[in-house]
Write a protein that holds these residues in place. Sequence first.
Motif, PDB file in Angstrom:
ATOM      1  N   PRO A  30       0.836  -1.201   0.000  1.00  0.00           N
ATOM      2  CA  PRO A  30       0.000   0.000   0.000  1.00  0.00           C
ATOM      3  C   PRO A  30       0.876   1.258   0.000  1.00  0.00           C
ATOM      4  O   PRO A  30       2.003   1.247   0.490  1.00  0.00           O
ATOM      5  CB  PRO A  30      -0.812  -0.113   1.289  1.00  0.00           C
ATOM      6  N   GLU A  34      -2.206   5.414   1.940  1.00  0.00           N
ATOM      7  CA  GLU A  34      -3.141   4.355   2.327  1.00  0.00           C
ATOM      8  C   GLU A  34      -2.803   3.796   3.705  1.00  0.00           C
ATOM      9  O   GLU A  34      -3.686   3.537   4.520  1.00  0.00           O
ATOM     10  CB  GLU A  34      -3.126   3.224   1.293  1.00  0.00           C
ATOM     11  N   THR A  35      -1.528   3.643   3.974  1.00  0.00           N
ATOM     12  CA  THR A  35      -1.090   3.143   5.278  1.00  0.00           C
ATOM     13  C   THR A  35      -1.464   4.115   6.376  1.00  0.00           C
ATOM     14  O   THR A  35      -1.986   3.717   7.423  1.00  0.00           O
ATOM     15  CB  THR A  35       0.432   2.904   5.271  1.00  0.00           C
ATOM     16  N   THR A  50      -3.852   6.384   6.333  1.00  0.00           N
ATOM     17  CA  THR A  50      -5.313   6.386   6.468  1.00  0.00           C
ATOM     18  C   THR A  50      -5.774   5.179   7.280  1.00  0.00           C
ATOM     19  O   THR A  50      -6.609   5.302   8.174  1.00  0.00           O
ATOM     20  CB  THR A  50      -5.989   6.386   5.083  1.00  0.00           C
ATOM     21  N   ALA A  51      -5.230   3.992   6.975  1.00  0.00           N
ATOM     22  CA  ALA A  51      -5.612   2.774   7.702  1.00  0.00           C
ATOM     23  C   ALA A  51      -5.221   2.874   9.173  1.00  0.00           C
ATOM     24  O   ALA A  51      -5.993   2.487  10.063  1.00  0.00           O
ATOM     25  CB  ALA A  51      -4.961   1.555   7.054  1.00  0.00           C
ATOM     26  N   LEU A  52      -4.035   3.409   9.449  1.00  0.00           N
ATOM     27  CA  LEU A  52      -3.593   3.554  10.841  1.00  0.00           C
ATOM     28  C   LEU A  52      -4.431   4.583  11.592  1.00  0.00           C
ATOM     29  O   LEU A  52      -4.732   4.394  12.774  1.00  0.00           O
ATOM     30  CB  LEU A  52      -2.108   3.921  10.889  1.00  0.00           C
ATOM     31  N   GLU A  53      -4.800   5.662  10.919  1.00  0.00           N
ATOM     32  CA  GLU A  53      -5.659   6.657  11.563  1.00  0.00           C
ATOM     33  C   GLU A  53      -7.019   6.057  11.899  1.00  0.00           C
ATOM     34  O   GLU A  53      -7.567   6.313  12.969  1.00  0.00           O
ATOM     35  CB  GLU A  53      -5.823   7.884  10.656  1.00  0.00           C
ATOM     36  N   GLN A  54      -7.578   5.248  10.993  1.00  0.00           N
ATOM     37  CA  GLN A  54      -8.863   4.594  11.231  1.00  0.00           C
ATOM     38  C   GLN A  54      -8.749   3.623  12.407  1.00  0.00           C
ATOM     39  O   GLN A  54      -9.620   3.576  13.275  1.00  0.00           O
ATOM     40  CB  GLN A  54      -9.332   3.858   9.975  1.00  0.00           C
ATOM     41  N   GLU A  55      -7.668   2.853  12.423  1.00  0.00           N
ATOM     42  CA  GLU A  55      -7.459   1.907  13.525  1.00  0.00           C
ATOM     43  C   GLU A  55      -7.317   2.657  14.852  1.00  0.00           C
ATOM     44  O   GLU A  55      -7.874   2.255  15.873  1.00  0.00           O
ATOM     45  CB  GLU A  55      -6.212   1.065  13.258  1.00  0.00           C
ATOM     46  N   ASN A  56      -6.602   3.769  14.837  1.00  0.00           N
ATOM     47  CA  ASN A  56      -6.426   4.578  16.033  1.00  0.00           C
ATOM     48  C   ASN A  56      -7.774   5.105  16.522  1.00  0.00           C
ATOM     49  O   ASN A  56      -8.069   5.085  17.726  1.00  0.00           O
ATOM     50  CB  ASN A  56      -5.462   5.729  15.743  1.00  0.00           C
ATOM     51  N   GLU A  87     -10.737   3.771  16.012  1.00  0.00           N
ATOM     52  CA  GLU A  87     -11.497   2.652  16.568  1.00  0.00           C
ATOM     53  C   GLU A  87     -10.991   2.262  17.955  1.00  0.00           C
ATOM     54  O   GLU A  87     -11.783   1.955  18.855  1.00  0.00           O
ATOM     55  CB  GLU A  87     -11.430   1.448  15.615  1.00  0.00           C
TER      56      GLU A  87
END
Length: 100
Positions: free
Chosen positions: A63, A67-68, A70-76, A78
């Motif tokens: 990725p 993209e990485t 964005t995914a880490l921000e979403q995980e954070n 959650e």
Amino acid sequence: MVKVKLSINQDGYIDGWGSDWTVDNCYALTQEQLDSIVLDRSRYADGEIITDGPEIPEPEPAPSAEETITALEQENKELKQRQEMAEEALLSLSDMLLNR
């Protein structure tokens, strides 16, 4: 012609080659044959290099940095929501115990 030692796996496919040859598995190959070897997909038969082994899928592209992130921000986000829910549950449980 180039003399090379072919390392052949139990399925008959070439899994390595090099110039460090002795007597075993030593073959005279043209440079073109040598260049055509695909490890774990090519085999040596009747003086020819045959590439017919199982297709090895291309690795999926990594990725992008965006993209990485964005995914880490979403995980954070959650994880923070879960933490808030756990803190609320702990406060509720504390209230229940204190009001007994």
